[in-house]
Design a protein around this motif. Structure first.
Motif, mmCIF file in Angstrom:
data_model
loop_
_atom_site.group_PDB
_atom_site.id
_atom_site.type_symbol
_atom_site.label_atom_id
_atom_site.label_comp_id
_atom_site.label_asym_id
_atom_site.label_seq_id
_atom_site.Cartn_x
_atom_site.Cartn_y
_atom_site.Cartn_z
ATOM 1 N N PRO A 1 0.843 -1.308 0.163
ATOM 2 C CA PRO A 1 0.040 0.071 0.030
ATOM 3 C C PRO A 1 0.826 1.074 -0.077
ATOM 4 O O PRO A 1 1.936 1.119 0.892
ATOM 5 C CB PRO A 1 -0.801 -0.110 1.161
ATOM 6 N N GLU A 2 0.245 2.087 -0.599
ATOM 7 C CA GLU A 2 1.148 3.394 -0.852
ATOM 8 C C GLU A 2 1.189 4.126 0.649
ATOM 9 O O GLU A 2 -0.002 4.332 1.275
ATOM 10 C CB GLU A 2 0.585 4.332 -1.907
ATOM 11 N N LYS A 3 2.163 4.666 1.068
ATOM 12 C CA LYS A 3 2.216 5.613 2.202
ATOM 13 C C LYS A 3 1.597 6.662 2.201
ATOM 14 O O LYS A 3 1.878 7.616 0.938
ATOM 15 C CB LYS A 3 3.633 5.595 2.848
ATOM 16 N N THR A 4 0.780 6.895 2.880
ATOM 17 C CA THR A 4 -0.111 8.392 2.878
ATOM 18 C C THR A 4 0.816 9.416 3.333
ATOM 19 O O THR A 4 1.660 9.381 4.440
ATOM 20 C CB THR A 4 -1.250 8.303 3.857
ATOM 21 N N PRO A 5 1.065 10.447 2.609
ATOM 22 C CA PRO A 5 2.169 11.488 2.883
ATOM 23 C C PRO A 5 1.589 12.128 4.211
ATOM 24 O O PRO A 5 0.694 12.538 4.355
ATOM 25 C CB PRO A 5 2.086 12.390 1.663
#
Length: 207
Positions: free
Chosen positions: A114-118
């Motif tokens: 999963p993409e890391k939430t900035p």
């Protein structure tokens, strides 16, 4: 061009289950042979087409065929332990009649991470600001005086409001905004006023 044969572009996908399965089987003490030895030597060979994997057990030097079957069942048990469903198929070599067993299964591509939430940008840290300082900046940078209808009001320890009255109020605020931006103030334009702040300079990293 006569005699030209196009090169096989091969499997260019980033997911290559063959080497993954071979590595995992070796870690489970299965004597997996190099793919380059296939068809020329006995051994256990792993091949894959996309996510479909075949493990060929070609051990003609085993005189007891039950040992070959036991080796194939051991591989199938290891693959089952990975949560997969292998199938075992037996066949005979056409020329020699030796027993060949293939363990086949689908090795699914792992789900992408999963993409890391900035992280949200940190709120700026404001420095103390005096109304008189803003007034001086307006005079020096834009020649705007209180006599023009512009006033500066201390709203808090770190913010000052600049407001204008009269027919040319919008023009004065636009001039004030331009001048204060040149002085590196942070501005928020409101209806008939400007909120002026000064951000604390970021610390420079030591080399």
């Amino acid at each position: 061009m006569a005699g030209y044969r196009p090169r096989n572009k091969g499997n260019r996908t980033s997911f290559k289950p063959g080497p993954i399965v071979a590595r995992r089987l070796r870690a489970a003490d299965v004597n997996v042979s190099s793919a380059a030895r296939k068809h020329t030597h006995d051994g256990i060979f792993v091949s894959a087409a996309r996510d479909f994997v075949s493990v060929l057990v070609a051990l003609s030097d085993y005189t007891d065929e039950d040992k070959i079957r036991a080796e194939a069942r051991n591989i199938a048990a290891i693959v089952t332990g990975w949560g997969l469903e292998p199938a075992i198929k037996e066949q005979r070599h056409e020329a020699s009649g030796h027993l060949l067993i293939t363990v086949r299964f689908t090795y699914p591509e792992p789900e992408p991470a999963p993409e890391k939430t900035p992280a949200p940008p940190a709120d700026p840290e404001w420095v103390r600001l005096q109304a008189g300082t803003v007034t001086s900046a307006l005079i020096a940078a834009a020649g705007i005086f209180s006599s023009h209808g512009v006033t500066t009001t201390q709203e808090s320890a770190t913010s000052v409001t600049v407001s204008a009255t009269g027919e040319n109020a919008d023009e004065l605020l636009t001039r004030a905004e331009k001048a204060l931006r040149q002085k590196r103030y942070t501005l928020e334009r409101n209806d008939g006023s400007l909120t002026v702040r000064k951000a604390k300079p970021a610390k420079r990293k030591k080399p």
